[in-house]
Design a protein around this motif. Sequence first.
Motif, PDB file in Angstrom:
ATOM      1  N   THR A  43     -14.191   0.888  -8.537  1.00 42.36           N
ATOM      2  CA  THR A  43     -13.031   0.895  -9.422  1.00 42.36           C
ATOM      3  C   THR A  43     -12.038  -0.171  -9.016  1.00 42.36           C
ATOM      4  O   THR A  43     -11.653  -0.247  -7.843  1.00 42.36           O
ATOM      5  CB  THR A  43     -12.338   2.272  -9.394  1.00 42.36           C
ATOM      6  OG1 THR A  43     -13.291   3.281  -9.737  1.00 42.36           O
ATOM      7  CG2 THR A  43     -11.186   2.308 -10.392  1.00 42.36           C
ATOM      8  N   GLN A  44     -11.644  -0.970  -9.979  1.00 42.29           N
ATOM      9  CA  GLN A  44     -10.663  -2.016  -9.710  1.00 42.29           C
ATOM     10  C   GLN A  44      -9.460  -1.830 -10.628  1.00 42.29           C
ATOM     11  O   GLN A  44      -9.606  -1.544 -11.822  1.00 42.29           O
ATOM     12  CB  GLN A  44     -11.247  -3.408  -9.959  1.00 42.29           C
ATOM     13  CG  GLN A  44     -12.276  -3.832  -8.935  1.00 42.29           C
ATOM     14  CD  GLN A  44     -12.693  -5.266  -9.128  1.00 42.29           C
ATOM     15  OE1 GLN A  44     -13.820  -5.560  -9.492  1.00 42.29           O
ATOM     16  NE2 GLN A  44     -11.749  -6.186  -8.882  1.00 42.29           N
ATOM     17  N   THR A  45      -8.279  -2.009 -10.056  1.00 41.64           N
ATOM     18  CA  THR A  45      -7.050  -1.982 -10.840  1.00 41.64           C
ATOM     19  C   THR A  45      -6.113  -3.090 -10.380  1.00 41.64           C
ATOM     20  O   THR A  45      -6.144  -3.469  -9.191  1.00 41.64           O
ATOM     21  CB  THR A  45      -6.321  -0.628 -10.696  1.00 41.64           C
ATOM     22  OG1 THR A  45      -6.053  -0.383  -9.302  1.00 41.64           O
ATOM     23  CG2 THR A  45      -7.141   0.508 -11.277  1.00 41.64           C
ATOM     24  N   PRO A  46      -5.315  -3.661 -11.282  1.00 41.01           N
ATOM     25  CA  PRO A  46      -5.372  -3.449 -12.735  1.00 41.01           C
ATOM     26  C   PRO A  46      -6.521  -4.234 -13.354  1.00 41.01           C
ATOM     27  O   PRO A  46      -7.093  -5.098 -12.718  1.00 41.01           O
ATOM     28  CB  PRO A  46      -4.024  -4.012 -13.181  1.00 41.01           C
ATOM     29  CG  PRO A  46      -3.750  -5.118 -12.214  1.00 41.01           C
ATOM     30  CD  PRO A  46      -4.294  -4.653 -10.893  1.00 41.01           C
ATOM     31  N   LYS A  47      -6.850  -3.957 -14.575  1.00 39.76           N
ATOM     32  CA  LYS A  47      -7.906  -4.720 -15.263  1.00 39.76           C
ATOM     33  C   LYS A  47      -7.387  -6.079 -15.711  1.00 39.76           C
ATOM     34  O   LYS A  47      -8.119  -7.068 -15.725  1.00 39.76           O
ATOM     35  CB  LYS A  47      -8.420  -3.939 -16.467  1.00 39.76           C
ATOM     36  CG  LYS A  47      -9.194  -2.702 -16.100  1.00 39.76           C
ATOM     37  CD  LYS A  47      -9.968  -2.156 -17.291  1.00 39.76           C
ATOM     38  CE  LYS A  47     -10.665  -0.852 -16.987  1.00 39.76           C
ATOM     39  NZ  LYS A  47     -11.484  -0.901 -15.770  1.00 39.76           N
ATOM     40  N   HIS A  48      -6.139  -6.104 -16.115  1.00 33.99           N
ATOM     41  CA  HIS A  48      -5.522  -7.355 -16.567  1.00 33.99           C
ATOM     42  C   HIS A  48      -4.137  -7.462 -15.946  1.00 33.99           C
ATOM     43  O   HIS A  48      -3.437  -6.452 -15.811  1.00 33.99           O
ATOM     44  CB  HIS A  48      -5.377  -7.390 -18.089  1.00 33.99           C
ATOM     45  CG  HIS A  48      -6.669  -7.281 -18.822  1.00 33.99           C
ATOM     46  ND1 HIS A  48      -7.499  -8.354 -19.063  1.00 33.99           N
ATOM     47  CD2 HIS A  48      -7.291  -6.208 -19.359  1.00 33.99           C
ATOM     48  CE1 HIS A  48      -8.560  -7.954 -19.721  1.00 33.99           C
ATOM     49  NE2 HIS A  48      -8.467  -6.660 -19.915  1.00 33.99           N
TER      50      HIS A  48
ATOM     51  N   LEU B  51      -4.167  -6.701  -5.897  1.00 31.79           N
ATOM     52  CA  LEU B  51      -5.299  -6.141  -6.618  1.00 31.79           C
ATOM     53  C   LEU B  51      -5.915  -5.066  -5.741  1.00 31.79           C
ATOM     54  O   LEU B  51      -6.059  -5.242  -4.532  1.00 31.79           O
ATOM     55  CB  LEU B  51      -6.331  -7.234  -6.921  1.00 31.79           C
ATOM     56  CG  LEU B  51      -5.789  -8.502  -7.593  1.00 31.79           C
ATOM     57  CD1 LEU B  51      -6.922  -9.488  -7.840  1.00 31.79           C
ATOM     58  CD2 LEU B  51      -5.062  -8.170  -8.877  1.00 31.79           C
ATOM     59  N   ARG B  52      -6.311  -3.987  -6.383  1.00 33.36           N
ATOM     60  CA  ARG B  52      -6.809  -2.844  -5.629  1.00 33.36           C
ATOM     61  C   ARG B  52      -8.260  -2.543  -5.980  1.00 33.36           C
ATOM     62  O   ARG B  52      -8.682  -2.720  -7.128  1.00 33.36           O
ATOM     63  CB  ARG B  52      -5.947  -1.624  -5.930  1.00 33.36           C
ATOM     64  CG  ARG B  52      -6.347  -0.367  -5.189  1.00 33.36           C
ATOM     65  CD  ARG B  52      -5.548   0.838  -5.670  1.00 33.36           C
ATOM     66  NE  ARG B  52      -6.110   2.069  -5.146  1.00 33.36           N
ATOM     67  CZ  ARG B  52      -5.604   2.729  -4.107  1.00 33.36           C
ATOM     68  NH1 ARG B  52      -4.535   2.284  -3.487  1.00 33.36           N
ATOM     69  NH2 ARG B  52      -6.165   3.851  -3.687  1.00 33.36           N
ATOM     70  N   CYS B  53      -8.997  -2.082  -4.980  1.00 37.01           N
ATOM     71  CA  CYS B  53     -10.408  -1.770  -5.171  1.00 37.01           C
ATOM     72  C   CYS B  53     -10.753  -0.483  -4.443  1.00 37.01           C
ATOM     73  O   CYS B  53     -10.444  -0.325  -3.256  1.00 37.01           O
ATOM     74  CB  CYS B  53     -11.263  -2.905  -4.620  1.00 37.01           C
ATOM     75  SG  CYS B  53     -13.034  -2.529  -4.511  1.00 37.01           S
TER      76      CYS B  53
ATOM     77  N   HIS C 248     -10.480   2.101   0.721  1.00 37.39           N
ATOM     78  CA  HIS C 248     -10.096   1.257  -0.393  1.00 37.39           C
ATOM     79  C   HIS C 248      -9.562  -0.065   0.157  1.00 37.39           C
ATOM     80  O   HIS C 248      -9.163  -0.158   1.330  1.00 37.39           O
ATOM     81  CB  HIS C 248      -9.101   1.959  -1.316  1.00 37.39           C
ATOM     82  CG  HIS C 248      -7.658   1.730  -0.992  1.00 37.39           C
ATOM     83  ND1 HIS C 248      -6.946   2.533  -0.120  1.00 37.39           N
ATOM     84  CD2 HIS C 248      -6.786   0.796  -1.441  1.00 37.39           C
ATOM     85  CE1 HIS C 248      -5.702   2.094  -0.056  1.00 37.39           C
ATOM     86  NE2 HIS C 248      -5.580   1.046  -0.826  1.00 37.39           N
TER      87      HIS C 248
ATOM     88  N   GLU D 229      -7.338  -3.854  -0.651  1.00 40.16           N
ATOM     89  CA  GLU D 229      -6.371  -4.563  -1.469  1.00 40.16           C
ATOM     90  C   GLU D 229      -6.461  -6.065  -1.183  1.00 40.16           C
ATOM     91  O   GLU D 229      -6.634  -6.465  -0.023  1.00 40.16           O
ATOM     92  CB  GLU D 229      -4.953  -4.064  -1.203  1.00 40.16           C
ATOM     93  CG  GLU D 229      -4.734  -2.636  -1.680  1.00 40.16           C
ATOM     94  CD  GLU D 229      -3.324  -2.141  -1.445  1.00 40.16           C
ATOM     95  OE1 GLU D 229      -3.029  -1.000  -1.864  1.00 40.16           O
ATOM     96  OE2 GLU D 229      -2.512  -2.873  -0.845  1.00 40.16           O
TER      97      GLU D 229
ATOM     98  N   SER E 299     -10.668  -7.746 -12.046  1.00 43.64           N
ATOM     99  CA  SER E 299      -9.250  -7.820 -12.428  1.00 43.64           C
ATOM    100  C   SER E 299      -9.002  -9.234 -12.922  1.00 43.64           C
ATOM    101  O   SER E 299      -9.210 -10.200 -12.174  1.00 43.64           O
ATOM    102  CB  SER E 299      -8.351  -7.530 -11.225  1.00 43.64           C
ATOM    103  OG  SER E 299      -8.451  -6.202 -10.812  1.00 43.64           O
TER     104      SER E 299
END
Lengths: 114, 115
Positions: free
Chosen positions: A5-10, A21-23, A73, A75, A109
């Motif tokens: 899962t990665q956030t944000p997508k955009h 960016l987070r993973c 997780h 970053e 992202s």
Amino acid sequence: DSGVTQTPKHLITATGQRVTLRCSPRSGDLSVYWYQQSLDQGLQFLIQYYNGEERAKGNILERFSAQQFPDLHSELNLSSLELGDSALYFCASSVDVMNTGELFFGEGSRLTVL
Amino acid sequence: AQSVTQLGSHVSVSEGALVLLRCNYSSSVPPYLFWYVQYPNQGLQLLLKYTSAATLVKGINGFEAEFKKSETSFHLTKPSAHMSDAAEYFCAVSDQYTGRRALTFGSGTRLQVQP
């Protein structure tokens, strides 16, 4: 669904700014990899962490840094952003450090620097 | 350092035709080789991998690749293309000996399938 899962997508930001960016890796995976995908550079390996420790470094700029936390997780921090940093940033995970197997990629992202 | 070169950034085939995507590697030691596929707006997904066992490797969705040491090649093939095969394909290499853990990817080949 790869389980990564990665956030944000955009993300859209301005030059000179800083973003994170987070993973979240797949459950049970200890290795996290960051890749940058751009039209002119293709897929570039940035950095790898295994169980909280940095294991390999690729073409990562000094303005970029990453870490992996105890819950595994990760970053990716990008600072003093430039137009050329606009790209798709992928996180991938794998179960071991030897990478004899498969990398599981998140959906990325997409960073746009204006 | 190991690297891979993908010949042809774009390949177009007709539905039902043979798919051949080319990859040549450069490595001073026996490599592990991979093919990944990226569908639009998605991350990469493993198609198949070569890890020094059988030289002909079968993957998902009917794809296969043959490791040829004499030609330093690892070309990806599929006998009959389907519209759903339209995507970008990446060849990748990993050095199993020097401790470099990450995959090095080629520049990618975009496959277009014409009806």
